[in-house]
Write a protein that holds these residues in place. Structure first.
Motif, mmCIF file in Angstrom:
data_model
loop_
_atom_site.group_PDB
_atom_site.id
_atom_site.type_symbol
_atom_site.label_atom_id
_atom_site.label_comp_id
_atom_site.label_asym_id
_atom_site.label_seq_id
_atom_site.Cartn_x
_atom_site.Cartn_y
_atom_site.Cartn_z
ATOM 1 N N ASP A 152 45.461 49.259 42.865
ATOM 2 C CA ASP A 152 44.100 49.734 43.815
ATOM 3 C C ASP A 152 43.652 48.174 44.315
ATOM 4 O O ASP A 152 43.057 47.361 43.885
ATOM 5 C CB ASP A 152 43.481 50.165 43.365
ATOM 6 C CG ASP A 152 43.602 52.489 42.907
ATOM 7 O OD1 ASP A 152 44.368 52.575 43.555
ATOM 8 O OD2 ASP A 152 43.156 52.309 41.585
ATOM 9 N N PRO A 196 39.434 47.639 45.965
ATOM 10 C CA PRO A 196 38.370 47.700 46.220
ATOM 11 C C PRO A 196 38.037 47.610 47.599
ATOM 12 O O PRO A 196 38.085 46.328 47.850
ATOM 13 C CB PRO A 196 36.814 47.561 45.020
ATOM 14 C CG PRO A 196 37.695 46.193 44.611
ATOM 15 C CD PRO A 196 39.855 46.815 44.744
ATOM 16 N N GLY A 248 33.905 51.587 51.922
ATOM 17 C CA GLY A 248 34.337 53.299 51.765
ATOM 18 C C GLY A 248 35.642 53.415 50.757
ATOM 19 O O GLY A 248 35.813 54.140 50.841
ATOM 20 N N GLY A 249 35.708 52.766 50.034
ATOM 21 C CA GLY A 249 35.924 53.574 48.633
ATOM 22 C C GLY A 249 37.519 52.415 48.283
ATOM 23 O O GLY A 249 37.380 51.438 48.168
ATOM 24 N N ASP A 250 38.101 52.812 47.373
ATOM 25 C CA ASP A 250 39.593 51.703 47.517
ATOM 26 C C ASP A 250 40.912 52.717 48.073
ATOM 27 O O ASP A 250 40.935 53.730 48.735
ATOM 28 C CB ASP A 250 40.198 52.490 45.685
ATOM 29 C CG ASP A 250 39.218 51.821 44.010
ATOM 30 O OD1 ASP A 250 38.223 51.161 44.288
ATOM 31 O OD2 ASP A 250 39.354 52.198 43.154
ATOM 32 N N HIS A 306 44.239 51.992 47.801
ATOM 33 C CA HIS A 306 45.807 52.598 46.900
ATOM 34 C C HIS A 306 47.199 51.818 47.844
ATOM 35 O O HIS A 306 47.659 53.054 48.827
ATOM 36 C CB HIS A 306 45.618 54.283 46.727
ATOM 37 C CG HIS A 306 44.706 54.624 45.878
ATOM 38 N ND1 HIS A 306 43.743 54.249 45.200
ATOM 39 C CD2 HIS A 306 43.281 55.568 47.305
ATOM 40 C CE1 HIS A 306 43.116 55.540 44.673
ATOM 41 N NE2 HIS A 306 42.884 56.353 46.218
ATOM 42 N N VAL A 365 43.121 54.550 51.971
ATOM 43 C CA VAL A 365 41.895 54.291 51.408
ATOM 44 C C VAL A 365 41.064 55.864 51.856
ATOM 45 O O VAL A 365 41.067 57.005 51.832
ATOM 46 C CB VAL A 365 40.186 53.676 52.614
ATOM 47 C CG1 VAL A 365 39.257 53.206 51.852
ATOM 48 C CG2 VAL A 365 41.130 52.440 52.519
ATOM 49 N N GLY A 366 40.661 55.323 50.233
ATOM 50 C CA GLY A 366 40.375 57.506 49.194
ATOM 51 C C GLY A 366 41.246 57.927 49.116
ATOM 52 O O GLY A 366 42.731 57.285 49.448
ATOM 53 N N ASP A 367 41.425 59.626 48.989
ATOM 54 C CA ASP A 367 42.042 60.004 48.291
ATOM 55 C C ASP A 367 43.588 60.476 49.584
ATOM 56 O O ASP A 367 43.556 60.748 50.441
ATOM 57 C CB ASP A 367 41.821 61.757 48.017
ATOM 58 C CG ASP A 367 41.116 60.957 46.275
ATOM 59 O OD1 ASP A 367 41.776 60.160 45.518
ATOM 60 O OD2 ASP A 367 40.706 62.633 46.037
#
Lengths: 305, 336
Positions: B13, B15, B18-20, B22, B281-283
């Motif tokens: 991951d 950072p 706006g999030g991680d 993946h 980015v994000g889920d």
């Protein structure tokens, strides 16, 4: 490397000649030396006589070559204000200033480079912030104020160090610290910036991939490349210190070249001012030449240029 | 036989605002001794980060976790940085994409070759020097002894990559990871370097992970293939199996993009894969390929199950028979 050195030396020589001619000329532009020498009560005849006696009526180029020839032989003229040959007057004082500047620059490097490296390894941490605060203070504080604070603390209150004079090495501690602290921030920031850039370079990753220890990656592979601009900066700063330490020399009552320059300019002491300007310029050119050589040694790519 | 390298459920991951991000999302890999694994995928699919994660060379802000990263039975996640440094360059080595910037401009190549050997072996500089000359000759550099005094800027890109290869071989590693070693080189040099690598690998019995997006290369050198898409391995298996029966729509799409001499008709249009790689980015839910897939269905919004095409050949898709493209593939396999 030899070709590069010769080329650099040729360039340095050219700069030296141009600077010497300009410094020679500048004083003639500022005022008529014959009038200045003759004093306020002089008649027109006196001025003409002085002009002829000192050869001020000859063509400029002839005067320049004559002056330069005497300069190279070590005859810097005679100071009418101090009543001494300029060479005698300058030599000892230049030594004092040179020593002060050299030690101060070395001190600045010794403190600033490790600090810059430490800040670069851990950017935006407490170490980096502390280094930033230290360097901003050094940049923002006027030298004369910092010098006075040091005198109050270490000379007046603690009585550890002498406040003025140049009789022993202890006299040089406070002025050296003042000058070094003024030079340190730029070196520190440049080292930090250079290191951060270099540490993200591909060849640093290669060095890690080879299994080298962090110490070796940092100091063999990164610092050598990051330090190259710092060398040039330190050379410029050293040159600047020679002529720019007037304030510090005055506060600590050190009989250095800076103070002499200040005094001779005030007294219109033509010969001394000329000799100082030229010597400062020569030293400056020489230091930059040496910095160029050092950079070529550090960075093999420079050698071809 | 126990594999030389085993990776289980590797996640990387990064950072970002706006999030991680993946970048690598739970991949499994295994490489046997002496085997070549090719990781294929387009730019940004996480293949380089996967290799850096194995070498523990990820950028400082990237976070790595995995159920297991075992090299010769040693769990490298539990190694101290010092122990990991001792492993790198000695037992596992890496060749990078950019030969122009991967060598330090301030030191001679001799210096950089020798220090690698001296970092891992208690030996004399003389011996390390002899070894460096020996390896430079082995990678096809003439007048090797005099090259030691050269600086990287005095060598061409192809020569520099040969130097990088020699450097990675200094300590005879058991595993070599080559991250797109030919991407930055002239087309004429690319084939030479790849053949050299394959040859040296056979000779020295090393295992190799070759990261590339060139399927032609894969067909020639790979024992096993892993196809990566958006941080996941979407298909993996023996190279012959994957080329003979590509089972994931992404793999078939990739294979359609390559012209095959004798098979692709002159003037015929090559295949393309429409659309762009989704943001990681994000889920990320469901099959990451579904927006670009010809066979996408509503179920694809759910995580795709692992399917088995044959022994050791698996892929991640809801639809087993969805896509088979035997025609273009035969040519590549013949070229092997």
């Amino acid at each position: 490397m030899l070709y590069y050195s010769v080329k650099r030396f040729g360039l340095a020589l050219l700069v030296a000649v141009v600077v010497s001619f300009l410094s020679f000329q500048l004083l003639f532009l500022a005022s008529d030396p014959a009038i200045a020498l003759a004093g306020e009560a002089a008649t027109e005849e006196d001025i003409i006589a002085i002009r002829e006696f000192y050869g001020f009526d000859r063509p400029v180029l002839v005067q320049y070559i004559d002056w330069l020839g005497r300069f190279i032989r070590g005859d810097f003229g005679y100071s009418y204000y101090f009543n001494l040959p300029v060479s005698e007057l300058i030599l000892g004082r230049l030594g004092v200033t040179f020593q002060l500047g050299l030690v101060a620059v070395l001190l600045a490097i010794v403190v600033a480079v490790p600090l810059g490296v430490a800040a670069a390894i851990r950017p935006n941490t407490i170490i980096d912030r502390t280094a930033l605060v230290i360097s901003v203070l050094g940049q923002a504080m006027p030298s004369f104020w910092f010098a006075l604070v040091l005198i109050v603390v270490f000379s007046v209150n603690l009585r550890w160090l002498p406040a003025s004079g140049a009789d022993s090495w202890q006299h040089f501690i406070l002025p050296t610290i003042v000058i070094a602290y003024f030079a340190m921030p730029a070196i520190m920031r440049l080292t930090r910036g250079g290191m951060i850039e270099v540490l993200s370079a591909d060849y640093i990753r290669t060095a890690k991939a080879k299994g080298l220890r962090p110490f070796k990656v940092l100091f063999k592979h990164a610092l050598r490349n990051a330090i190259i601009p710092v060398v040039s900066l330190a050379a410029v700063q050293f040159g600047f210190m020679l002529s720019g330490s007037i304030v510090v020399e005055t506060i600590f009552a050190i009989d250095g070249a800076g103070q002499l320059a200040w005094e001779s300019i005030n007294r219109n002491d033509l010969a001394t001012v000329q000799a100082l300007i030229l010597l400062f310029a020569m030293i400056y050119v020489m230091i930059n030449f040496l910095a160029d050589l050092l950079n070529a040694w550090l960075d093999p790519r420079v050698r071809v240029a | 036989m126990k594999p030389l390298l085993e990776v289980e459920d590797l996640v990387v991951d990064i950072p970002v605002a706006g999030g991680d991000l993946h970048a690598v999302r739970g991949i499994d890999l295994s490489v046997e001794k002496g085997e070549t694994l090719c990781i294929v995928g387009e730019s940004g699919c996480g293949k380089s980060l996967t290799s850096l994660a194995i070498m523990d060379l990820l950028p400082t802000k990237a976070r790595r976790h995995a159920a297991r990263i075992a090299f010769d039975g040693i769990e490298i996640q539990s190694l101290r940085p010092r122990q990991m440094a001792d492993m790198r360059g000695d037992r596992m080595a890496m060749i990078f994409q950019e030969p122009m910037t991967s060598l330090n401009p301030s030191y001679t190549i001799g210096n950089q070759l020798i220090e690698t050997y001296l970092a891992h072996r208690r030996t004399s500089t003389k011996e390390a020097r002899d070894r460096a000359i020996d390896l430079l000759e082995r990678v096809g550099i003439t007048a090797a002894a005099s090259r030691l005094a050269h600086y990287p800027h005095q060598l061409s890109g192809g020569l520099r990559q040969r130097v990088m290869i020699a450097m990675s071989l200094m300590c005879e590693p058991e595993l070599i990871i080559a991250d797109e070693p030919t991407t930055a080189l002239d087309v004429t040099i690319q084939a030479q370097i790849l053949l050299l690598l394959a040859e040296l690998q056979r000779e020295l019995g090393m295992a190799m992970i070759l990261i590339t997006h060139d399927l032609g290369v894969v067909a020639r050198v790979a024992d096993k293939v892993a196809v990566m898409y958006a941080g996941e391995i979407v298909e993996a298996g023996r190279a012959t199996d994957v080329f003979a029966s590509p089972s994931h729509p992404y793999t078939t799409g990739l294979l359609e993009c390559i012209p095959v001499p004798g098979k692709t008709a002159p003037g015929a249009r090559l295949g393309t894969i429409g659309g762009i790689v989704p943001s990681l980015v994000g889920d990320v839910a469901g099959c990451a390929f579904r927006d670009r897939c010809r066979f996408a269905a509503p179920t694809c919004a759910e995580p795709a199950p692992a399917q088995t095409a044959s022994v050791g050949h698996s892929y991640r898709c809801w639809f087993p028979e969805g896509a088979r493209m035997p025609s273009t593939v035969e040519g590549l396999v013949h070229g092997h």
